[in-house]
Design an enzyme around this catalytic site. Sequence first.
Site, mmCIF file in Angstrom:
data_model
loop_
_atom_site.group_PDB
_atom_site.id
_atom_site.type_symbol
_atom_site.label_atom_id
_atom_site.label_comp_id
_atom_site.label_asym_id
_atom_site.label_seq_id
_atom_site.Cartn_x
_atom_site.Cartn_y
_atom_site.Cartn_z
ATOM 1 N N GLU A 273 6.939 -15.517 -58.042
ATOM 2 C CA GLU A 273 6.571 -15.628 -56.634
ATOM 3 C C GLU A 273 7.574 -16.639 -56.123
ATOM 4 O O GLU A 273 8.191 -16.407 -54.930
ATOM 5 C CB GLU A 273 5.132 -15.753 -56.175
ATOM 6 C CG GLU A 273 4.308 -14.705 -56.368
ATOM 7 C CD GLU A 273 4.601 -13.351 -55.622
ATOM 8 O OE1 GLU A 273 5.395 -13.451 -54.431
ATOM 9 O OE2 GLU A 273 4.426 -12.142 -55.997
ATOM 10 N N TYR B 127 1.607 -18.230 -48.659
ATOM 11 C CA TYR B 127 2.079 -16.750 -49.198
ATOM 12 C C TYR B 127 1.738 -16.857 -50.559
ATOM 13 O O TYR B 127 1.255 -15.803 -51.195
ATOM 14 C CB TYR B 127 3.597 -16.515 -48.758
ATOM 15 C CG TYR B 127 4.251 -15.653 -49.707
ATOM 16 C CD1 TYR B 127 4.056 -14.373 -49.387
ATOM 17 C CD2 TYR B 127 4.794 -15.990 -50.729
ATOM 18 C CE1 TYR B 127 4.456 -13.266 -50.227
ATOM 19 C CE2 TYR B 127 5.394 -15.129 -51.673
ATOM 20 C CZ TYR B 127 5.070 -13.406 -51.311
ATOM 21 O OH TYR B 127 5.699 -12.741 -51.974
ATOM 22 N N ASP C 215 4.512 -11.986 -45.537
ATOM 23 C CA ASP C 215 6.021 -12.452 -45.647
ATOM 24 C C ASP C 215 6.676 -11.554 -44.670
ATOM 25 O O ASP C 215 6.434 -10.631 -43.986
ATOM 26 C CB ASP C 215 6.451 -12.289 -47.316
ATOM 27 C CG ASP C 215 6.696 -10.899 -47.717
ATOM 28 O OD1 ASP C 215 6.120 -9.864 -46.824
ATOM 29 O OD2 ASP C 215 7.298 -10.550 -48.724
ATOM 30 N N CYS D 15 9.905 0.566 -44.735
ATOM 31 C CA CYS D 15 10.064 0.101 -43.511
ATOM 32 C C CYS D 15 10.979 -1.267 -43.318
ATOM 33 O O CYS D 15 10.739 -2.421 -43.140
ATOM 34 C CB CYS D 15 8.712 -0.446 -42.999
ATOM 35 S SG CYS D 15 8.335 -0.505 -41.046
HETATM 36 S S1 SF4 Z 1 7.524 5.122 -38.980
HETATM 37 FE FE1 SF4 Z 1 9.103 3.856 -39.320
HETATM 38 S S2 SF4 Z 1 8.769 1.948 -38.227
HETATM 39 FE FE2 SF4 Z 1 6.699 3.027 -38.600
HETATM 40 S S3 SF4 Z 1 6.024 2.203 -40.352
HETATM 41 FE FE3 SF4 Z 1 6.772 4.050 -40.812
HETATM 42 S S4 SF4 Z 1 8.955 3.307 -41.629
HETATM 43 FE FE4 SF4 Z 1 8.075 1.755 -40.499
#
Ligand code: SF4
Length: 350
Positions: A33, A116, A134, A188
């Site tokens: 970490e 964290y 994070d 994401c």
């Molecule tokens: S749809 Fe796109 S912005 Fe929404 S959680 Fe999934 S990857 Fe992230």
Amino acid sequence: MTFSQQLITWYRNNKRDLPCRRTKDPYFIWLSEIIMQQTRIEQGTPYYERFVDAYPTVKHLASADEQEVLKLWQGLGYYSRARNLHGTAQEIMTGYGGIFPDTHADILRLKGVGDYTAAAIASICFDQPHAVMDGNVMRFLSRLYGIAESIDRPETKKTIRAIAEKNIDHRNPGDFNQAMMEFGATVCTPANPGCLNCLFQRQCIAFKNNTVGRIPARNSKTAVRHRFLHYLVITVTERGTEFICLNKRTGSDIWKNMYDFPCLERTLDKTLLRLPAQEFDELLNSATPEFGEVSNPFIHILTHQKLHARFYRIHYDKKIDLPCLLVPVKDIHNYPVPKLIDRYLSKIFF
Ligand code: SF4
């Protein structure tokens, strides 16, 4: 299935196979970490493996020489983390009998361990339900919940933390936390997130509102400070051996206890003009040097600084009184140096 069940199932099927994920030993989790903070996993993993090889237990790390630890850390940046790592290993030996503390509160008391890291160790190693926060987690949750306020604001962080705490899986808090971070790091992502195949697409408010590109919002960036550094690279030949002059940094800045060269800093020098030799008299306490090669500018970016550096070579045929440490050139690998210096050394000597 609940959100956390979906996320954990996704994690178990898709997680990257990393050496630090094959253990729940708090010493190794702590090492990983600290190493991975502000660092990409691909960059940090070889460092993690080197530390585990060199210091297989907290006792080994505690009894190591600080210079050796800094050398192993070289290239990762944020060197205070390496110094804290070493100091904390000693604290665990003296204050906890060599046994890693096993509660969130005790882990949080260790030097260099913030919210964290304490949450990560407590959840992964001891199944305690503390949510990690994070950049990956904040980005993922702020998009999922359509939180448009800047994530630099304490109130926004508090809101996101409350969401994470509410959703954490109390039976698998370690997997939940790792899944949150992994999802943010691999799906994401900051740029080009995988929305089209995302399993949370239907509930994602940012996706629904077409605001993914604007979330997370941030305050305007801190101004970058430009610094103009002129390093003297002095070599000396004495009885057939070549020495190089190093400067040990003793101040309390980010490079504390590392080595560089005697340096003159200038503030207003946008083009990093070559300095005339006389300017270095004050550094050398001696007659004006005769320069050998002068390097082209090196640019080095730190978090809030942009360094512009030139390196000026000087050679003496015999030892003279110099305000620095003379070490044989062949031993230079033993000294921890900032990445900027390493970049230069690798050009001239290796
Ligand atoms: S749809 Fe796109 S912005 Fe929404 S959680 Fe999934 S990857 Fe992230």
